[in-house]
Write an enzyme that holds these catalytic residues in place. Sequence first.
Site, PDB file in Angstrom:
ATOM      1  CB  SER A   1     -68.518  90.676   6.579  1.00  9.69           C
ATOM      2  OG  SER A   1     -69.263  89.666   5.919  1.00  9.69           O
TER       3      SER A   1
ATOM      4  CD  GLN B   1     -71.129  88.078   9.625  1.00  6.07           C
ATOM      5  OE1 GLN B   1     -70.238  88.045   8.788  1.00  6.07           O
ATOM      6  NE2 GLN B   1     -72.303  87.517   9.429  1.00  6.07           N
TER       7      GLN B   1
ATOM      8  CE1 TYR C   1     -75.133  86.757   7.495  1.00  6.52           C
ATOM      9  CE2 TYR C   1     -72.945  86.840   6.523  1.00  6.52           C
ATOM     10  CZ  TYR C   1     -74.139  87.450   6.834  1.00  6.52           C
ATOM     11  OH  TYR C   1     -74.345  88.760   6.486  1.00  6.52           O
TER      12      TYR C   1
ATOM     13  CB  THR D   1     -75.242  87.915  10.934  1.00  6.70           C
ATOM     14  OG1 THR D   1     -74.226  88.839  11.313  1.00  6.70           O
ATOM     15  CG2 THR D   1     -76.376  88.680  10.271  1.00  6.70           C
TER      16      THR D   1
ATOM     17  CE  LYS E   1     -75.466  93.387  12.038  1.00  8.39           C
ATOM     18  NZ  LYS E   1     -76.404  93.046  10.947  1.00  8.39           N
TER      19      LYS E   1
ATOM     20  CG  HIS F   1     -79.057  91.827   7.179  1.00 13.00           C
ATOM     21  ND1 HIS F   1     -78.490  90.751   7.802  1.00 13.00           N
ATOM     22  CD2 HIS F   1     -78.236  92.124   6.150  1.00 13.00           C
ATOM     23  CE1 HIS F   1     -77.384  90.393   7.163  1.00 13.00           C
ATOM     24  NE2 HIS F   1     -77.214  91.224   6.151  1.00 13.00           N
TER      25      HIS F   1
ATOM     26  CG  ASP G   1     -76.384  97.264  12.459  1.00  9.94           C
ATOM     27  OD1 ASP G   1     -76.613  98.173  11.646  1.00  9.94           O
ATOM     28  OD2 ASP G   1     -75.518  96.389  12.274  1.00  9.94           O
ATOM     29  N   GLY G   2     -78.748  99.997  12.460  1.00  6.14           N
ATOM     30  CA  GLY G   2     -79.787 100.366  11.499  1.00  6.14           C
ATOM     31  C   GLY G   2     -80.164 101.829  11.535  1.00  6.14           C
ATOM     32  N   GLY G   3     -79.876 102.556  10.459  1.00  6.84           N
ATOM     33  CA  GLY G   3     -80.369 103.916  10.292  1.00  6.84           C
ATOM     34  C   GLY G   3     -79.517 105.012  10.875  1.00  6.84           C
ATOM     35  CB  ILE G   4     -76.418 105.097  12.948  1.00  6.99           C
ATOM     36  CG1 ILE G   4     -77.034 104.274  14.086  1.00  6.99           C
ATOM     37  CG2 ILE G   4     -75.478 106.166  13.487  1.00  6.99           C
ATOM     38  CD1 ILE G   4     -77.765 105.093  15.110  1.00  6.99           C
ATOM     39  NE  ARG G   5     -77.908 106.486   6.357  1.00  4.71           N
ATOM     40  CZ  ARG G   5     -78.030 105.202   6.665  1.00  4.71           C
ATOM     41  NH1 ARG G   5     -77.547 104.751   7.831  1.00  4.71           N
ATOM     42  NH2 ARG G   5     -78.598 104.351   5.830  1.00  4.71           N
TER      43      ARG G   5
ATOM     44  N   GLY H   1     -73.045 100.669   9.045  1.00  2.00           N
ATOM     45  CA  GLY H   1     -72.669  99.912   7.864  1.00  2.00           C
ATOM     46  C   GLY H   1     -72.550 100.797   6.640  1.00  2.00           C
TER      47      GLY H   1
END
Length: 411
Positions: free
Chosen positions: A109, A129, A131, A157, A255, A279, A310-314, A333
Amino acid sequence: MRRNPWFETVAEAQRRARKRLPNSVYGALVAGSERGRTLQNNISAFAELGFAPHVVGHHAERDLSTTVLGVPTGFPVLISPTGVQAVDPDGEVAVARAAASRGVIMGLSSFASRPVEEVADAQPDLFFQLYWSGARETMVQRMDRARAAGAKALIVTLDWSFSHGRDWGSPVIPERLDLRTALRFAPDVLPRPGWLWRYARSGRVPDLTVPNLGAPGGEAPTFFGAYGEWMQTRPPTWDDIAWLRTEWGGPFLLKGVTRVDDAKRAVDAGVSALSVSNHGGNNLDTTPATIRVLPSVVEAVGSQVEVLLDGGIRRGGDVAKALALGARAVLIGRASLWGLAANGQAGVENVLDILRGGLDSAVLGLGHSSVHELGPEDLVIPPGFPLTLGGGDVPTSRPVHADEPSPAARP
């Protein structure tokens, strides 16, 4: 008796992070916005998908490797860029070392707590990354610095609209960490002696500045100073994204895409790859889970650019499900941050090992020899599960897979 530092699930890493970190620091990692519906749905949507395993014909050896934007990775999991990883004294450098030891790419980041040069030294396979923040010449300076440090791709992003307010309350984060602030936060920090001792032993204090956003030769701004610049910058147009793409001149990942029409506009702007992202649920609450909108984006543009999720990977099984629905790779993340908080570099390596092992088990059980062979026929997909935002049709045929050449490498 001392507890074994190794943990077997990401959920356990999160529990240990919660016990180790001061409440305000842990709350900053959880984040989310408003009701937290998107934050939870990103995770729960994966549980709605089932596997359709085979019982005979399994392969004794499986290949989990792939490439992302031409950069090889040991398995299709990247470290997502997340800001100010000061939950551990080594911060982003510890994460970079963990990524290098496991052969995966790290996203850094621009709001990181450690300079890009230090992180790139620890993991040369680095994506920087950015902004849309500040004047154009300021953004060029930041890109030039990342390029000089060896960053191999740029991540821009855009999935952020400065949503504020959480039903469970937002953590209090100071502007600077001085003696007065330390005394004010003492009741929150002192009950977590392990976290405090880790910093005391390192000789550092948690750094709340963002050195990669400072002017050349100048002092690093505070997180909130840089955040204020970002908030006050005029939002970008698609022409601005095309300008960024040209200025960077190399592999370029956008992203934050969830809509088909945005995906098509991004391709027109010249991006090399897209990350389907909301995000992590930190933006507009009730935005659909990213795994639900992934297939429509893949169907619309997956033959032209690489599509990541991207999002929710466990779990490693979550990675397999995303690949089966057309993602080339996924980004993590919170999972890596919980590993970092739980056990530093070794904790991040632990998380990556968990995901790799779970992915390997899924590839084995589904009867494949490679992640490149995963497809929708490996899944049980409930009626109405895929969602299409912004036009386009839900895919009815097998999506493009990670074994196909990178669009950046196509003639």
